[in-house]
Design a protein around this motif. Structure first.
Motif, PDB file in Angstrom:
ATOM      1  N   SER A   1      83.777  69.529  -2.302  1.00  0.00           N
ATOM      2  CA  SER A   1      82.665  69.161  -1.344  1.00  0.00           C
ATOM      3  C   SER A   1      83.090  69.059   0.123  1.00  0.00           C
ATOM      4  O   SER A   1      84.307  68.498   0.480  1.00  0.00           O
ATOM      5  N   VAL A   2      82.485  69.350   0.951  1.00  0.00           N
ATOM      6  CA  VAL A   2      82.689  69.529   2.457  1.00  0.00           C
ATOM      7  C   VAL A   2      81.483  68.687   3.158  1.00  0.00           C
ATOM      8  O   VAL A   2      80.406  69.025   2.805  1.00  0.00           O
ATOM      9  N   ILE A   3      81.641  67.595   3.982  1.00  0.00           N
ATOM     10  CA  ILE A   3      80.362  67.077   4.888  1.00  0.00           C
ATOM     11  C   ILE A   3      80.575  67.474   5.966  1.00  0.00           C
ATOM     12  O   ILE A   3      81.443  68.016   6.598  1.00  0.00           O
ATOM     13  N   VAL A   4      79.218  67.810   6.514  1.00  0.00           N
ATOM     14  CA  VAL A   4      79.119  68.208   8.007  1.00  0.00           C
ATOM     15  C   VAL A   4      78.110  67.399   8.605  1.00  0.00           C
ATOM     16  O   VAL A   4      77.147  66.708   8.057  1.00  0.00           O
ATOM     17  N   ASN A   5      78.232  67.368  10.025  1.00  0.00           N
ATOM     18  CA  ASN A   5      77.045  66.531  10.722  1.00  0.00           C
ATOM     19  C   ASN A   5      75.868  66.901  11.064  1.00  0.00           C
ATOM     20  O   ASN A   5      74.761  66.567  11.393  1.00  0.00           O
ATOM     21  N   ALA A   6      75.585  68.671  10.648  1.00  0.00           N
ATOM     22  CA  ALA A   6      74.268  68.998  10.959  1.00  0.00           C
ATOM     23  C   ALA A   6      74.089  70.019  10.009  1.00  0.00           C
ATOM     24  O   ALA A   6      74.954  70.988   9.666  1.00  0.00           O
TER      25      ALA A   6
ATOM     26  N   ARG B   1      81.066  73.294  -1.982  1.00  0.00           N
ATOM     27  CA  ARG B   1      79.735  72.949  -1.646  1.00  0.00           C
ATOM     28  C   ARG B   1      79.632  72.196  -0.246  1.00  0.00           C
ATOM     29  O   ARG B   1      80.368  71.043  -0.179  1.00  0.00           O
ATOM     30  N   VAL B   2      78.848  72.553   0.602  1.00  0.00           N
ATOM     31  CA  VAL B   2      78.885  71.946   2.021  1.00  0.00           C
ATOM     32  C   VAL B   2      77.416  71.064   1.727  1.00  0.00           C
ATOM     33  O   VAL B   2      76.356  71.476   1.386  1.00  0.00           O
ATOM     34  N   PHE B   3      77.447  69.816   2.224  1.00  0.00           N
ATOM     35  CA  PHE B   3      76.796  68.715   2.395  1.00  0.00           C
ATOM     36  C   PHE B   3      76.262  68.398   3.838  1.00  0.00           C
ATOM     37  O   PHE B   3      77.233  67.631   4.536  1.00  0.00           O
ATOM     38  N   PRO B   4      75.434  68.946   4.463  1.00  0.00           N
ATOM     39  CA  PRO B   4      74.943  68.308   5.813  1.00  0.00           C
ATOM     40  C   PRO B   4      74.241  66.957   5.681  1.00  0.00           C
ATOM     41  O   PRO B   4      73.336  66.721   4.831  1.00  0.00           O
TER      42      PRO B   4
ATOM     43  N   TYR C   1      86.028  67.319   5.586  1.00  0.00           N
ATOM     44  CA  TYR C   1      84.990  67.398   6.713  1.00  0.00           C
ATOM     45  C   TYR C   1      85.225  68.375   7.829  1.00  0.00           C
ATOM     46  O   TYR C   1      86.229  68.469   8.065  1.00  0.00           O
ATOM     47  N   ILE C   2      84.268  68.961   8.276  1.00  0.00           N
ATOM     48  CA  ILE C   2      84.399  70.182   9.402  1.00  0.00           C
ATOM     49  C   ILE C   2      83.493  69.698  10.518  1.00  0.00           C
ATOM     50  O   ILE C   2      82.007  69.509  10.115  1.00  0.00           O
ATOM     51  N   TYR C   3      84.036  69.248  11.565  1.00  0.00           N
ATOM     52  CA  TYR C   3      83.024  68.881  12.809  1.00  0.00           C
ATOM     53  C   TYR C   3      82.152  69.937  13.426  1.00  0.00           C
ATOM     54  O   TYR C   3      81.104  69.680  13.539  1.00  0.00           O
ATOM     55  N   ASP C   4      82.823  71.040  13.865  1.00  0.00           N
ATOM     56  CA  ASP C   4      81.854  72.086  14.545  1.00  0.00           C
ATOM     57  C   ASP C   4      82.818  73.161  14.683  1.00  0.00           C
ATOM     58  O   ASP C   4      83.919  73.347  14.491  1.00  0.00           O
TER      59      ASP C   4
ATOM     60  N   LEU D   1      76.141  61.325   1.152  1.00  0.00           N
ATOM     61  CA  LEU D   1      77.523  60.973   1.020  1.00  0.00           C
ATOM     62  C   LEU D   1      77.975  60.826  -0.384  1.00  0.00           C
ATOM     63  O   LEU D   1      78.940  61.266  -0.875  1.00  0.00           O
ATOM     64  N   LEU D   2      77.161  59.887  -0.728  1.00  0.00           N
ATOM     65  CA  LEU D   2      77.356  59.674  -2.366  1.00  0.00           C
ATOM     66  C   LEU D   2      77.271  60.936  -3.260  1.00  0.00           C
ATOM     67  O   LEU D   2      78.153  60.871  -4.229  1.00  0.00           O
ATOM     68  N   GLU D   3      76.358  61.585  -2.971  1.00  0.00           N
ATOM     69  CA  GLU D   3      76.071  62.884  -3.578  1.00  0.00           C
ATOM     70  C   GLU D   3      77.343  63.904  -3.691  1.00  0.00           C
ATOM     71  O   GLU D   3      77.878  64.577  -4.516  1.00  0.00           O
ATOM     72  N   SER D   4      78.144  63.835  -2.258  1.00  0.00           N
ATOM     73  CA  SER D   4      79.375  64.679  -2.076  1.00  0.00           C
ATOM     74  C   SER D   4      80.441  64.241  -2.682  1.00  0.00           C
ATOM     75  O   SER D   4      81.173  64.875  -3.353  1.00  0.00           O
TER      76      SER D   4
END
Length: 371
Positions: A131-136, A153-156, A97-100, A356-359
């Motif tokens: 995989s990495v999730i981001v808020n936007a 791979r980044v998942f907004p 997770y990367i916040y900003d 989220l499930l995809e990530s």
């Protein structure tokens, strides 16, 4: 679902007279104090229970080894969100997770060491996480700009505003009485940090208030900013210069339910910020969830919100913000029913949950391939 809450042992600078001396020395030298510890178990348990989902909360020791032991004991299939790279001792697939990238956009609010530390943490996460999730989407674009060539791979995440069930039972009238707020009001709910740009909202309100003698501006949120202790006192001086000190109610940091109850009865939420890590920030997230109109600065991350009852103004433009406020006052607004708000929130949540499930599945597939 399981929530792992690491509870680190108290460090030297958190203990007794030695801690007080250490903190005083840091402040005297102009160095920032460390971030507060993670939320304690009970508040987190209340958050999860408020959404009516089955989450078991586990207090564990701090450290990667403790995370690995808990994951094995509980039979976890994946871990998220990890805001720093997990060590190989953690064998469960994990999502970073990367916040900003506020330190890149507003470097004046960070020391060189803080900026370098954030860069190292982000690069490590992007190199070690599948995989990495981001808020936007805006944060995803910053990753490509500031950390090109990464392996992850980044998942907004889609904008997932949804109300908590108990919010509908909160008594706005009682809360207004508690805080002494009468008549119509706009509300700003954010910390009093310079990049939140309260001054633009104050200038806009000063113009609108000339024709609306009963109108109030309510502000909630912490008034402390260790990076610029003189900022909040300067804002108070600006209120006096604008002649609106008595009409702007600064409540400070108040309980979440109090803030939600006040938000429900507001003409609109104002969000004049110059930077956010996610669309709209927390206050607009809550406003959309409850069908309350919002007036936002037009920074790129805010423009990702595609919802009704959301309008924009050019960041820093007090005159246009005043026009949007007048329009909100002149527009009769019927709040949607609780059922409609709940159903809309569920739709947003499903979209967010799918991402989220995809990530998670991507991280699991990558681990199987490596094995």
């Amino acid at each position: 679902m399981h929530a792992l809450l690491p509870e680190p042992r108290r460090r030297f600078h958190e203990r007794g007279w030695a801690g007080a001396l250490w903190r005083s020395s840091r402040q005297w030298l102009g160095h920032p104090l460390p971030a507060p510890p993670s939320p304690a178990g009970e508040p987190m348990e209340r958050i999860f229970s408020g959404h009516g989902i089955d989450v078991q909360v586990h207090r564990i020791e701090a450290g990667h080894a403790a995370i690995a032991r808990a994951s094995q004991r509980l039979g976890l299939q994946a871990l998220l969100p990890a805001d720093s790279a997990l060590k190989p001792v953690v064998r469960v697939p994990w999502v970073g997770y990367i916040y900003d990238f506020q330190h890149r956009h507003l470097p004046q609010y960070f020391t060189p060491d803080e900026s370098a530390s954030r860069d190292r943490r982000f690069r490590s996460t992007l190199s070690r996480a599948s995989s990495v999730i981001v808020n936007a989407r805006d944060v995803a674009a910053d990753i490509e700009r500031f950390c090109p060539g990464h392996a992850a791979r980044v998942f907004p995440l889609p904008f997932g505003a949804a109300p908590s069930a108990h919010w509908f039972a909160l008594d706005s009238g009682a809360m207004r009485s508690r805080y002494g707020i009468a008549g119509a009001y706009f509300i700003i709910s954010s910390q009093f940090w310079k990049h939140k740009d309260h001054l633009t909202a104050f200038r806009a309100y000063a113009e609108v208030a000339k024709d609306h003698p009963g109108l109030t501006l309510v502000c909630t949120g912490s008034t402390e900013d260790h990076r610029d202790p003189a900022y909040f006192p300067g804002l108070l001086q600006s209120l006096a210069s604008l002649g609106i000190s008595e009409r702007v109610r600064i409540l400070g940091l108040i309980p979440k339910d109090d803030q939600i109850a006040l938000l429900k009865d507001a003409v609109a939420v104002i969000q004049p910020t110059r930077f956010e890590g996610g669309p709209g920030g927390g206050a607009v997230y809550d406003a959309v969830a409850l069908g309350v109109p919002s007036i936002l600065s037009d920074i790129p991350v805010n423009l990702e919100i595609a919802e009704e009852r959301v309008s924009y103004f050019p960041a820093g433009d007090a005159a246009t913000l005043a026009d949007r406020m007048r329009a909100a006052l002149a527009t009769p607004h019927v709040r949607p029913s609780a059922q409609h708000l709940v159903e809309s929130g569920q739709k947003r949540r499903r979209l967010c949950g799918s991402t989220l499930l995809e990530s998670i599945e991507f991280a699991r597939r990558q681990q199987r391939h490596r094995a």
